[in-house]
Motif scaffolding. Structure first.
Motif, PDB file in Angstrom:
ATOM      1  N   ARG A   1      77.355  33.343  29.323  1.00 12.66           N
ATOM      2  CA  ARG A   1      77.042  33.460  30.741  1.00 12.66           C
ATOM      3  C   ARG A   1      77.439  34.848  31.247  1.00 12.66           C
ATOM      4  O   ARG A   1      78.122  35.598  30.570  1.00 12.66           O
ATOM      5  CB  ARG A   1      77.781  32.379  31.521  1.00 12.66           C
ATOM      6  CG  ARG A   1      77.270  30.968  31.241  1.00 12.66           C
ATOM      7  CD  ARG A   1      78.078  29.952  32.020  1.00 12.66           C
ATOM      8  NE  ARG A   1      77.510  28.607  31.925  1.00 12.66           N
ATOM      9  CZ  ARG A   1      77.799  27.755  30.953  1.00 12.66           C
ATOM     10  NH1 ARG A   1      78.631  28.111  29.989  1.00 12.66           N
ATOM     11  NH2 ARG A   1      77.241  26.554  30.932  1.00 12.66           N
ATOM     12  N   ALA A   2      77.018  35.128  32.466  1.00 15.72           N
ATOM     13  CA  ALA A   2      77.346  36.416  33.077  1.00 15.72           C
ATOM     14  C   ALA A   2      78.849  36.634  33.034  1.00 15.72           C
ATOM     15  O   ALA A   2      79.630  35.717  33.266  1.00 15.72           O
ATOM     16  CB  ALA A   2      76.847  36.455  34.518  1.00 15.72           C
TER      17      ALA A   2
ATOM     18  N   GLU B   1      71.999  38.987  36.883  1.00 14.08           N
ATOM     19  CA  GLU B   1      73.230  39.168  37.657  1.00 14.08           C
ATOM     20  C   GLU B   1      74.155  40.168  36.975  1.00 14.08           C
ATOM     21  O   GLU B   1      74.763  41.008  37.637  1.00 14.08           O
ATOM     22  CB  GLU B   1      73.954  37.826  37.804  1.00 14.08           C
ATOM     23  CG  GLU B   1      75.285  37.962  38.540  1.00 14.08           C
ATOM     24  CD  GLU B   1      76.047  36.663  38.629  1.00 14.08           C
ATOM     25  OE1 GLU B   1      77.214  36.695  39.093  1.00 14.08           O
ATOM     26  OE2 GLU B   1      75.509  35.611  38.234  1.00 14.08           O
ATOM     27  N   ASP B   2      74.275  40.094  35.667  1.00 12.82           N
ATOM     28  CA  ASP B   2      75.207  40.920  34.917  1.00 12.82           C
ATOM     29  C   ASP B   2      74.419  41.737  33.895  1.00 12.82           C
ATOM     30  O   ASP B   2      74.009  41.209  32.861  1.00 12.82           O
ATOM     31  CB  ASP B   2      76.235  40.031  34.214  1.00 12.82           C
ATOM     32  CG  ASP B   2      77.357  40.825  33.573  1.00 12.82           C
ATOM     33  OD1 ASP B   2      77.401  42.055  33.771  1.00 12.82           O
ATOM     34  OD2 ASP B   2      78.179  40.218  32.874  1.00 12.82           O
TER      35      ASP B   2
ATOM     36  N   LYS C   1      71.078  34.377  39.397  1.00 10.15           N
ATOM     37  CA  LYS C   1      72.509  34.150  39.234  1.00 10.15           C
ATOM     38  C   LYS C   1      72.823  33.568  37.853  1.00 10.15           C
ATOM     39  O   LYS C   1      72.049  32.794  37.287  1.00 10.15           O
ATOM     40  CB  LYS C   1      73.017  33.198  40.311  1.00 10.15           C
ATOM     41  CG  LYS C   1      72.956  33.759  41.723  1.00 10.15           C
ATOM     42  CD  LYS C   1      73.939  34.907  41.896  1.00 10.15           C
ATOM     43  CE  LYS C   1      73.961  35.400  43.339  1.00 10.15           C
ATOM     44  NZ  LYS C   1      74.893  36.543  43.509  1.00 10.15           N
ATOM     45  N   GLY C   2      73.981  33.953  37.340  1.00  7.32           N
ATOM     46  CA  GLY C   2      74.454  33.405  36.087  1.00  7.32           C
ATOM     47  C   GLY C   2      73.777  33.943  34.847  1.00  7.32           C
ATOM     48  O   GLY C   2      73.945  33.394  33.758  1.00  7.32           O
ATOM     49  N   THR C   3      73.019  35.032  34.988  1.00  7.81           N
ATOM     50  CA  THR C   3      72.238  35.546  33.861  1.00  7.81           C
ATOM     51  C   THR C   3      72.723  36.915  33.420  1.00  7.81           C
ATOM     52  O   THR C   3      73.375  37.636  34.169  1.00  7.81           O
ATOM     53  CB  THR C   3      70.748  35.654  34.240  1.00  7.81           C
ATOM     54  OG1 THR C   3      70.606  36.584  35.334  1.00  7.81           O
ATOM     55  CG2 THR C   3      70.189  34.304  34.658  1.00  7.81           C
ATOM     56  N   THR C   4      72.376  37.267  32.190  1.00  7.50           N
ATOM     57  CA  THR C   4      72.687  38.578  31.646  1.00  7.50           C
ATOM     58  C   THR C   4      71.403  39.253  31.191  1.00  7.50           C
ATOM     59  O   THR C   4      70.340  38.627  31.098  1.00  7.50           O
ATOM     60  CB  THR C   4      73.634  38.471  30.438  1.00  7.50           C
ATOM     61  OG1 THR C   4      72.994  37.720  29.405  1.00  7.50           O
ATOM     62  CG2 THR C   4      74.936  37.810  30.817  1.00  7.50           C
TER      63      THR C   4
ATOM     64  N   TYR D   1      72.067  26.368  28.359  1.00 11.55           N
ATOM     65  CA  TYR D   1      72.757  26.583  29.626  1.00 11.55           C
ATOM     66  C   TYR D   1      71.793  26.261  30.766  1.00 11.55           C
ATOM     67  O   TYR D   1      70.764  26.937  30.916  1.00 11.55           O
ATOM     68  CB  TYR D   1      73.232  28.021  29.753  1.00 11.55           C
ATOM     69  CG  TYR D   1      74.274  28.421  28.746  1.00 11.55           C
ATOM     70  CD1 TYR D   1      75.496  27.761  28.686  1.00 11.55           C
ATOM     71  CD2 TYR D   1      74.043  29.476  27.863  1.00 11.55           C
ATOM     72  CE1 TYR D   1      76.466  28.129  27.773  1.00 11.55           C
ATOM     73  CE2 TYR D   1      75.011  29.863  26.941  1.00 11.55           C
ATOM     74  CZ  TYR D   1      76.218  29.177  26.897  1.00 11.55           C
ATOM     75  OH  TYR D   1      77.168  29.552  25.987  1.00 11.55           O
TER      76      TYR D   1
ATOM     77  N   GLU E   1      71.713  26.793  33.983  1.00 14.78           N
ATOM     78  CA  GLU E   1      71.382  27.860  34.928  1.00 14.78           C
ATOM     79  C   GLU E   1      70.487  28.918  34.294  1.00 14.78           C
ATOM     80  O   GLU E   1      69.631  29.516  34.964  1.00 14.78           O
ATOM     81  CB  GLU E   1      72.660  28.499  35.487  1.00 14.78           C
ATOM     82  CG  GLU E   1      73.465  29.358  34.514  1.00 14.78           C
ATOM     83  CD  GLU E   1      74.429  28.582  33.658  1.00 14.78           C
ATOM     84  OE1 GLU E   1      75.390  29.196  33.137  1.00 14.78           O
ATOM     85  OE2 GLU E   1      74.253  27.343  33.500  1.00 14.78           O
TER      86      GLU E   1
END
Length: 255
Positions: A89-90, A183-184, A215-218, A229, A231
């Motif tokens: 996750r991020a 997000e990341d 959100k919650g992604t890379t 996952y 999300e």
């Protein structure tokens, strides 16, 4: 030209339905009498993963047009599927040793990233008389879509968590663009993403654009999502719809 997240991700399940064409060995998901087309510019796994083929099948069905995936690396992608790492996750960070391993694997083959791209587009345009052509690019393919967005080769683009590009390249884009943002993302980070949108908003030429954050992604999630996952699975599916809706508005509509 690379980052640890480029080497993470999962293979999607499913069986591609398209064919390998005689246009530079590109994968083709075709529709009868298609007057418009999409070019899917893959990440550094190229056609070795089923993901871009399955995505091409999906976009072709949803948009009712041909979708091409160029064989950008001539069968010599910088990273093999067995070298993938499953995503986190991020927020995950890679160690110095992770960086060293990535550079060792990728450096000898990075020149192949730039082979076959422009030649494929030129051949496609000369042999197929499409009225309009759009492009969706992931990671390295996203950076390529940005560059091509300034050339007039494409009529509209979707850019998914792109590899490194400059602000000058962004400002040179002259076609509608839709942006998929993680997000990341250690390459297209939050501050750079805000500057990019501000630069697009400050333009006076009226070229359409949109930015969407997940959100919650890379980096890499739209190309190689680990759907275990929830999300990430939801975000990935939303990016598919974002791409479809953008092309319906800017590529396949009759207006």
């Amino acid at each position: 030209m690379s980052c640890p997240d480029c080497f993470r991700g999962a293979a999607l399940s499913g069986e591609p339905k398209g064919t390998i064409s005689d246009v530079n060995g590109a994968y083709l998901a075709s529709r009868p009498s298609s007057s418009r087309a999409v070019v899917l510019l893959s990440d550094i796994f190229g056609l070795d993963l089923p993901n871009p083929k399955l995505q091409a099948d999906f976009f072709s069905e949803q948009l009712g047009c041909d979708v091409w995936v160029p064989n950008m690396f001539n069968g010599n992608a910088p990273v093999r599927p067995e070298q993938m790492r499953m995503p986190e996750r991020a927020g995950q960070r890679f160690s110095l040793w992770d960086w060293i391993k990535i550079i060792w694997v990728a450096l000898p083959t990075l020149p192949a990233i730039y082979r076959n791209r422009a030649s494929f587009i030129d051949k496609l345009k000369s042999t197929k008389k499409y009225d309009k052509i759009g492009a969706v690019g992931y990671c390295f393919g996203g950076a390529t879509a940005i560059k091509f967005g300034a050339t007039g080769l494409f009529d509209t683009i979707v850019v998914c968590h792109p590899a490194k590009f400059s602000m000058d390249e962004l400002k040179a884009i002259k076609v509608p663009s839709s942006w998929v943002c993680a997000e990341d993302d250690m390459i297209f980070g939050h501050d750079f993403r805000l500057k990019a949108e501000a630069a697009m908003a400050g333009r006076k030429d009226g070229v359409a654009y949109e930015f969407r954050d997940y959100k919650g992604t890379t980096h890499g999630f739209a190309a190689r999502p680990n759907t275990d996952y929830p999300e990430v699975k939801e975000a990935y599916e939303d990016t598919l719809q974002q791409t479809v809706e953008w092309f319906k508005k800017t590529l396949t509509s009759s207006s």
